[in-house]
Design a protein around this motif. Structure first.
Motif, PDB file in Angstrom:
ATOM      1  N   VAL A   1     -17.689 -66.192 -68.810  1.00  0.00           N
ATOM      2  CA  VAL A   1     -17.314 -66.938 -68.933  1.00  0.00           C
ATOM      3  C   VAL A   1     -16.915 -68.005 -68.318  1.00  0.00           C
ATOM      4  CG1 VAL A   1     -14.656 -67.040 -70.137  1.00  0.00           C
ATOM      5  CG2 VAL A   1     -16.091 -64.619 -70.172  1.00  0.00           C
ATOM      6  N   THR A   2     -17.377 -69.594 -68.724  1.00  0.00           N
ATOM      7  CA  THR A   2     -17.551 -70.322 -67.551  1.00  0.00           C
ATOM      8  C   THR A   2     -16.553 -71.151 -68.140  1.00  0.00           C
ATOM      9  OG1 THR A   2     -18.900 -70.685 -69.063  1.00  0.00           O
ATOM     10  CG2 THR A   2     -19.669 -69.805 -66.662  1.00  0.00           C
ATOM     11  N   PRO A   3     -16.306 -72.113 -67.331  1.00  0.00           N
ATOM     12  CA  PRO A   3     -15.520 -73.750 -68.321  1.00  0.00           C
ATOM     13  C   PRO A   3     -16.563 -74.024 -68.566  1.00  0.00           C
ATOM     14  CG  PRO A   3     -15.229 -73.417 -65.808  1.00  0.00           C
ATOM     15  CD  PRO A   3     -16.832 -72.388 -66.019  1.00  0.00           C
ATOM     16  N   ARG A   4     -15.913 -75.693 -69.481  1.00  0.00           N
ATOM     17  CA  ARG A   4     -17.152 -76.146 -70.221  1.00  0.00           C
ATOM     18  C   ARG A   4     -17.809 -77.173 -69.079  1.00  0.00           C
ATOM     19  NH1 ARG A   4     -11.819 -80.263 -72.853  1.00  0.00           N
ATOM     20  NH2 ARG A   4     -10.882 -80.766 -70.811  1.00  0.00           N
ATOM     21  N   TRP A   5     -17.204 -77.936 -68.321  1.00  0.00           N
ATOM     22  CA  TRP A   5     -18.779 -78.365 -67.538  1.00  0.00           C
ATOM     23  C   TRP A   5     -20.129 -77.749 -66.709  1.00  0.00           C
ATOM     24  CZ3 TRP A   5     -19.107 -75.708 -63.173  1.00  0.00           C
ATOM     25  CH2 TRP A   5     -18.309 -74.268 -62.548  1.00  0.00           C
ATOM     26  N   VAL A   6     -20.160 -76.822 -67.434  1.00  0.00           N
ATOM     27  CA  VAL A   6     -21.107 -75.969 -67.578  1.00  0.00           C
ATOM     28  C   VAL A   6     -22.353 -76.997 -68.509  1.00  0.00           C
ATOM     29  CG1 VAL A   6     -20.644 -73.203 -66.678  1.00  0.00           C
ATOM     30  CG2 VAL A   6     -21.186 -74.228 -69.244  1.00  0.00           C
ATOM     31  N   ARG A   7     -22.037 -77.947 -68.888  1.00  0.00           N
ATOM     32  CA  ARG A   7     -22.702 -78.616 -70.356  1.00  0.00           C
ATOM     33  C   ARG A   7     -22.957 -79.991 -69.660  1.00  0.00           C
ATOM     34  NH1 ARG A   7     -18.229 -77.408 -73.988  1.00  0.00           N
ATOM     35  NH2 ARG A   7     -19.575 -75.130 -75.440  1.00  0.00           N
ATOM     36  N   THR A   8     -22.479 -80.137 -68.153  1.00  0.00           N
ATOM     37  CA  THR A   8     -22.773 -81.525 -67.657  1.00  0.00           C
ATOM     38  C   THR A   8     -23.892 -81.439 -67.778  1.00  0.00           C
ATOM     39  OG1 THR A   8     -20.220 -81.414 -66.646  1.00  0.00           O
ATOM     40  CG2 THR A   8     -21.724 -82.726 -65.884  1.00  0.00           C
ATOM     41  N   ARG A   9     -24.165 -82.752 -66.941  1.00  0.00           N
ATOM     42  CA  ARG A   9     -25.784 -83.217 -67.273  1.00  0.00           C
ATOM     43  C   ARG A   9     -26.581 -83.577 -65.715  1.00  0.00           C
ATOM     44  NH1 ARG A   9     -29.601 -85.673 -70.323  1.00  0.00           N
ATOM     45  NH2 ARG A   9     -28.930 -88.074 -69.478  1.00  0.00           N
ATOM     46  N   ILE A  10     -26.300 -82.810 -64.929  1.00  0.00           N
ATOM     47  CA  ILE A  10     -26.881 -82.937 -63.349  1.00  0.00           C
ATOM     48  C   ILE A  10     -28.662 -83.247 -62.668  1.00  0.00           C
ATOM     49  CG2 ILE A  10     -26.655 -81.888 -61.115  1.00  0.00           C
ATOM     50  CD1 ILE A  10     -24.916 -80.186 -62.756  1.00  0.00           C
ATOM     51  N   GLN A  11     -29.017 -83.890 -61.565  1.00  0.00           N
ATOM     52  CA  GLN A  11     -30.582 -84.671 -61.418  1.00  0.00           C
ATOM     53  C   GLN A  11     -29.698 -83.796 -60.171  1.00  0.00           C
ATOM     54  OE1 GLN A  11     -31.397 -88.082 -61.881  1.00  0.00           O
ATOM     55  NE2 GLN A  11     -33.571 -88.016 -61.568  1.00  0.00           N
ATOM     56  N   PRO A  12     -30.141 -82.486 -59.516  1.00  0.00           N
ATOM     57  CA  PRO A  12     -30.573 -82.000 -58.891  1.00  0.00           C
ATOM     58  C   PRO A  12     -31.802 -82.449 -58.039  1.00  0.00           C
ATOM     59  CG  PRO A  12     -31.512 -80.476 -59.705  1.00  0.00           C
ATOM     60  CD  PRO A  12     -30.795 -81.552 -60.825  1.00  0.00           C
ATOM     61  N   ILE A  13     -31.245 -82.218 -56.803  1.00  0.00           N
ATOM     62  CA  ILE A  13     -32.383 -82.845 -55.444  1.00  0.00           C
ATOM     63  C   ILE A  13     -32.866 -81.478 -54.122  1.00  0.00           C
ATOM     64  CG2 ILE A  13     -30.839 -83.880 -54.004  1.00  0.00           C
ATOM     65  CD1 ILE A  13     -33.539 -86.014 -54.439  1.00  0.00           C
ATOM     66  N   ALA A  14     -34.219 -81.574 -54.201  1.00  0.00           N
ATOM     67  CA  ALA A  14     -34.379 -79.988 -53.236  1.00  0.00           C
ATOM     68  C   ALA A  14     -33.839 -81.259 -51.985  1.00  0.00           C
ATOM     69  CB  ALA A  14     -35.630 -79.926 -53.275  1.00  0.00           C
ATOM     70  N   VAL A  15     -33.402 -80.014 -50.228  1.00  0.00           N
ATOM     71  CA  VAL A  15     -32.731 -80.341 -49.609  1.00  0.00           C
ATOM     72  C   VAL A  15     -34.401 -80.942 -48.850  1.00  0.00           C
ATOM     73  CG1 VAL A  15     -33.459 -78.132 -48.431  1.00  0.00           C
ATOM     74  CG2 VAL A  15     -31.711 -79.856 -47.193  1.00  0.00           C
ATOM     75  N   ARG A  16     -35.210 -81.077 -49.068  1.00  0.00           N
ATOM     76  CA  ARG A  16     -36.820 -81.147 -48.847  1.00  0.00           C
ATOM     77  C   ARG A  16     -36.777 -82.376 -48.785  1.00  0.00           C
ATOM     78  NH1 ARG A  16     -40.983 -76.926 -47.552  1.00  0.00           N
ATOM     79  NH2 ARG A  16     -39.958 -74.451 -46.685  1.00  0.00           N
ATOM     80  N   ASP A  17     -36.718 -82.631 -49.664  1.00  0.00           N
ATOM     81  CA  ASP A  17     -36.556 -84.472 -50.399  1.00  0.00           C
ATOM     82  C   ASP A  17     -35.607 -85.375 -49.813  1.00  0.00           C
ATOM     83  OD1 ASP A  17     -38.906 -84.768 -52.149  1.00  0.00           O
ATOM     84  OD2 ASP A  17     -38.133 -83.416 -53.661  1.00  0.00           O
ATOM     85  N   VAL A  18     -34.380 -84.321 -49.841  1.00  0.00           N
ATOM     86  CA  VAL A  18     -33.213 -84.924 -49.389  1.00  0.00           C
ATOM     87  C   VAL A  18     -33.324 -85.842 -47.868  1.00  0.00           C
ATOM     88  CG1 VAL A  18     -30.823 -85.348 -48.857  1.00  0.00           C
ATOM     89  CG2 VAL A  18     -31.430 -84.724 -50.673  1.00  0.00           C
ATOM     90  N   LEU A  19     -34.401 -84.909 -47.446  1.00  0.00           N
ATOM     91  CA  LEU A  19     -34.484 -85.072 -45.717  1.00  0.00           C
ATOM     92  C   LEU A  19     -35.804 -86.309 -45.383  1.00  0.00           C
ATOM     93  CD1 LEU A  19     -34.044 -81.041 -44.130  1.00  0.00           C
ATOM     94  CD2 LEU A  19     -32.175 -83.266 -44.187  1.00  0.00           C
ATOM     95  N   ARG A  20     -36.748 -85.806 -46.085  1.00  0.00           N
ATOM     96  CA  ARG A  20     -37.057 -86.912 -45.956  1.00  0.00           C
ATOM     97  C   ARG A  20     -37.238 -88.068 -46.114  1.00  0.00           C
ATOM     98  NH1 ARG A  20     -39.895 -88.841 -50.318  1.00  0.00           N
ATOM     99  NH2 ARG A  20     -39.177 -87.810 -51.690  1.00  0.00           N
ATOM    100  N   VAL A  21     -36.450 -88.616 -47.257  1.00  0.00           N
ATOM    101  CA  VAL A  21     -36.569 -89.294 -47.657  1.00  0.00           C
ATOM    102  C   VAL A  21     -34.989 -90.358 -46.001  1.00  0.00           C
ATOM    103  CG1 VAL A  21     -34.166 -91.588 -49.060  1.00  0.00           C
ATOM    104  CG2 VAL A  21     -35.994 -89.321 -50.416  1.00  0.00           C
ATOM    105  N   LEU A  22     -34.089 -89.760 -46.660  1.00  0.00           N
ATOM    106  CA  LEU A  22     -33.155 -89.400 -45.065  1.00  0.00           C
ATOM    107  C   LEU A  22     -34.254 -90.044 -43.868  1.00  0.00           C
ATOM    108  CD1 LEU A  22     -30.078 -87.147 -45.092  1.00  0.00           C
ATOM    109  CD2 LEU A  22     -30.130 -89.517 -45.003  1.00  0.00           C
ATOM    110  N   ALA A  23     -35.196 -89.445 -43.224  1.00  0.00           N
ATOM    111  CA  ALA A  23     -35.563 -90.182 -42.087  1.00  0.00           C
ATOM    112  C   ALA A  23     -36.811 -91.306 -42.520  1.00  0.00           C
ATOM    113  CB  ALA A  23     -36.611 -88.771 -41.452  1.00  0.00           C
ATOM    114  N   GLY A  24     -37.250 -91.485 -43.276  1.00  0.00           N
ATOM    115  CA  GLY A  24     -37.596 -92.310 -43.967  1.00  0.00           C
ATOM    116  C   GLY A  24     -36.626 -93.323 -44.153  1.00  0.00           C
ATOM    117  N   CYS A  25     -35.579 -93.726 -44.249  1.00  0.00           N
ATOM    118  CA  CYS A  25     -34.666 -94.891 -43.951  1.00  0.00           C
ATOM    119  C   CYS A  25     -34.655 -95.398 -42.743  1.00  0.00           C
ATOM    120  CB  CYS A  25     -33.295 -94.518 -44.407  1.00  0.00           C
ATOM    121  SG  CYS A  25     -33.022 -93.789 -46.737  1.00  0.00           S
ATOM    122  N   ALA A  26     -34.553 -94.338 -41.308  1.00  0.00           N
ATOM    123  CA  ALA A  26     -34.403 -95.169 -40.602  1.00  0.00           C
ATOM    124  C   ALA A  26     -35.614 -96.515 -40.196  1.00  0.00           C
ATOM    125  CB  ALA A  26     -35.416 -94.091 -39.159  1.00  0.00           C
TER     126      ALA A  26
END
Length: 509
Positions: free
Chosen positions: A181-206
């Motif tokens: 039994v969940t709050p209505r925010w379960v209908r919220t649209r989200i664009q999740p991202i894998a931690v591997r992709d986050v780390l790859r981009v962070l390192a590339g930003c250097a």
């Protein structure tokens, strides 16, 4: 920790190295050829990291200008990966003051670039209507962009990886509640991202050009509702399909209490996370790909990122987080600095006894366990468990042992498998009986200061879904008899066992 290596290699400062992203970014930067310095209020917390000998650690705080001056000396790229989430009601002011201090001192030190990981904000929503968590993240980004140092602000929504607070909340809600039994925010649209992709981009930003001073949206290849994320998590984890029933009356405040009741995620973190789910967080652009191109196969999808998180935790759970052994260098692996509530549930039964015998004699008893030698406690219970396992299609106790006295890694041992053996010290068994989860049994022979032995024993269970939790608590009342009796009888058997191998195997009492 040191700062060895050619001085012509760029030096990166990582703040928040004891945190989820920072601790995983350091090895990415090292692999990319950078020198790394870590800023931490308690540098000692970093000494068990697998990369500890390759990076420099300095003591300091982002609100302390003097410590920042020392930490930023000679730095080319400074990663700002700290925030005051969960520290109290005035965390926005703390974040604001810290960002201003950091930007000012970075400029004075001649830092070439600041890289900041913030939160993805919804389009068209006035900042005043954002949750305090997202509002503070956005303000920190603006302060750093205006610091006079070229700054990259990466804005990500939910990061998928074991240890990420957002992912842990998703994990616990889905695994523990077959009907939600969940709050209505379960209908919220989200664009999740894998931690591997986050780390790859962070390192590339250097390596971004000096004229880049802007924010970038950062997301994975799919847009999902929170409800879809829970449903797909359950499918990847092999759980029965979850029934999700949204209830509009649950406010964000009530939602955070509900999350706190179901999950071990601290309320100070759960509340701002649930408040942030009121608004849609979807990327409006993907401009960062012009500077840090996606890998040939594209960014990792949701199902694969969940699979990687679960796979790495199940492989590393016993040997790393809970045993303080070395951690493999994979972004989704648990780290020593991960919070206790990260990585899913792990139930543990611990027993320990002083033994009036040598460690060698104790080890002989440990290595002789199982098969005809028995399990040193409540034989009827072990027999019934074996029969029950066979009745449901398991292996039961019929496999016995390969050798009456010696074991090696990979051996079958009744309904266990020898997962690891350190001669004279550790025997780790992995359960192969039918269970709603993963189970291990560890037995240690250790030497006390007077030369006598100490026996340590751990039974560990990683539950699979609600049935797994129910199973653990249903058998927990018998642990004192089964596991307590095992520890007591193994210690007793060791006192009358010679340390050197004898002609006859050790028999359980």
């Amino acid at each position: 920790m040191n700062d060895d290596g050619p001085r012509d290699r760029p030096l990166c400062l990582v703040t928040g190295a004891t945190g989820y992203i920072g601790g995983r970014l350091v090895p990415e930067l090292l692999r990319s050829g950078y020198r790394v310095r870590c800023l931490a209020r308690s540098p000692g917390r970093l000494r068990d990291q697998p990369w500890a000998g390759e990076a420099e650690a300095v003591r300091g705080d982002v609100t302390d200008a003097a410590s920042l001056d020392a930490a930023l000396r000679g730095v080319d790229v400074a990663y700002y990966l700290v925030h005051a989430l969960g520290t109290g009601p005035d965390f926005e002011e703390t974040d604001r003051r810290a960002a201003r201090t950091f930007g000012e001192r970075a400029r004075a030190a001649g830092v070439r670039r600041i890289v900041y990981l913030g939160g993805l904000t919804p389009a068209g929503v006035p900042e005043a209507e954002l949750s305090p968590h997202l509002r503070s993240r956005a303000e920190v980004g603006r302060i750093l962009l205006a610091s006079g140092v070229p700054t990259t602000v990466l804005r990500a929504a939910v990061i998928i990886g074991s240890g990420s607070a957002s992912f842990e909340m998703l994990r616990y809600l889905t695994e523990r509640l077959p009907v939600m039994v969940t709050p209505r925010w379960v209908r919220t649209r989200i664009q999740p991202i894998a931690v591997r992709d986050v780390l790859r981009v962070l390192a590339g930003c250097a390596a971004l050009p000096d004229d880049v001073n802007r924010a970038f949206d950062l997301g994975g290849p799919e847009i999902l509702t929170y409800r879809e994320m829970m449903t797909r998590y359950a499918a990847v984890a092999g759980l029965p399909r979850r029934l999700v029933l949204p209830v509009p009356v649950l406010s964000p405040g009530l939602s955070s209490h509900w999350v706190g009741l179901i999950t071990p995620v601290p309320a100070g973190i759960a509340r701002p996370l649930t408040e942030s789910l009121r608004h849609e967080v979807v990327c409006r652009e993907n401009d960062i790909a012009r500077y840090v191109p996606d890998p040939p196969g594209g960014r990792i999808g949701f199902d694969r990122s969940v699979q990687l998180a679960l796979q790495r935790v199940r492989e590393a759970k016993v040997t790393t987080r809970w045993s303080n052994a070395s951690v493999p260098g994979v972004p989704s692996d648990p780290l020593p600095t991960d919070p206790d509530w990260a990585g899913g549930s792990l139930y543990t039964d611990r027993r320990e006894r002083a033994v009036d015998a040598s460690p060698e004699a104790l080890w002989r008893v440990i290595e002789g366990i199982g098969g005809e030698n028995g399990w040193y406690s409540f034989p009827l219970a072990w027999s019934l468990r074996g029969r029950l396992d066979r009745a449901v299609g398991g292996v039961g106790l019929r496999r016995g042992r390969r050798d009456a006295q010696r074991l090696r890694a990979g051996d079958s041992l009744d309904f266990w498998r020898v997962e690891e053996i350190e001669q004279g010290h550790l025997l780790r068994l992995r359960a192969e009986m039918r269970l709603p989860g993963l189970a291990w049994l560890e037995m240690y022979a250790e030497r006390e200061g007077d030369g006598r032995a100490r026996y340590r024993q751990r039974a560990l269970f990683h539950p699979h879904g609600l049935l797994g939790h129910a199973y653990w608590w249903s058998v927990a009342p018998f642990h004192a008899i089964v596991f307590g009796g095992m520890a007591r009888n193994i210690a007793r058997a060791a006192t009358r066992t010679p340390a050197a191998p004898a002609g006859e195997p050790v028999r359980s009492p």
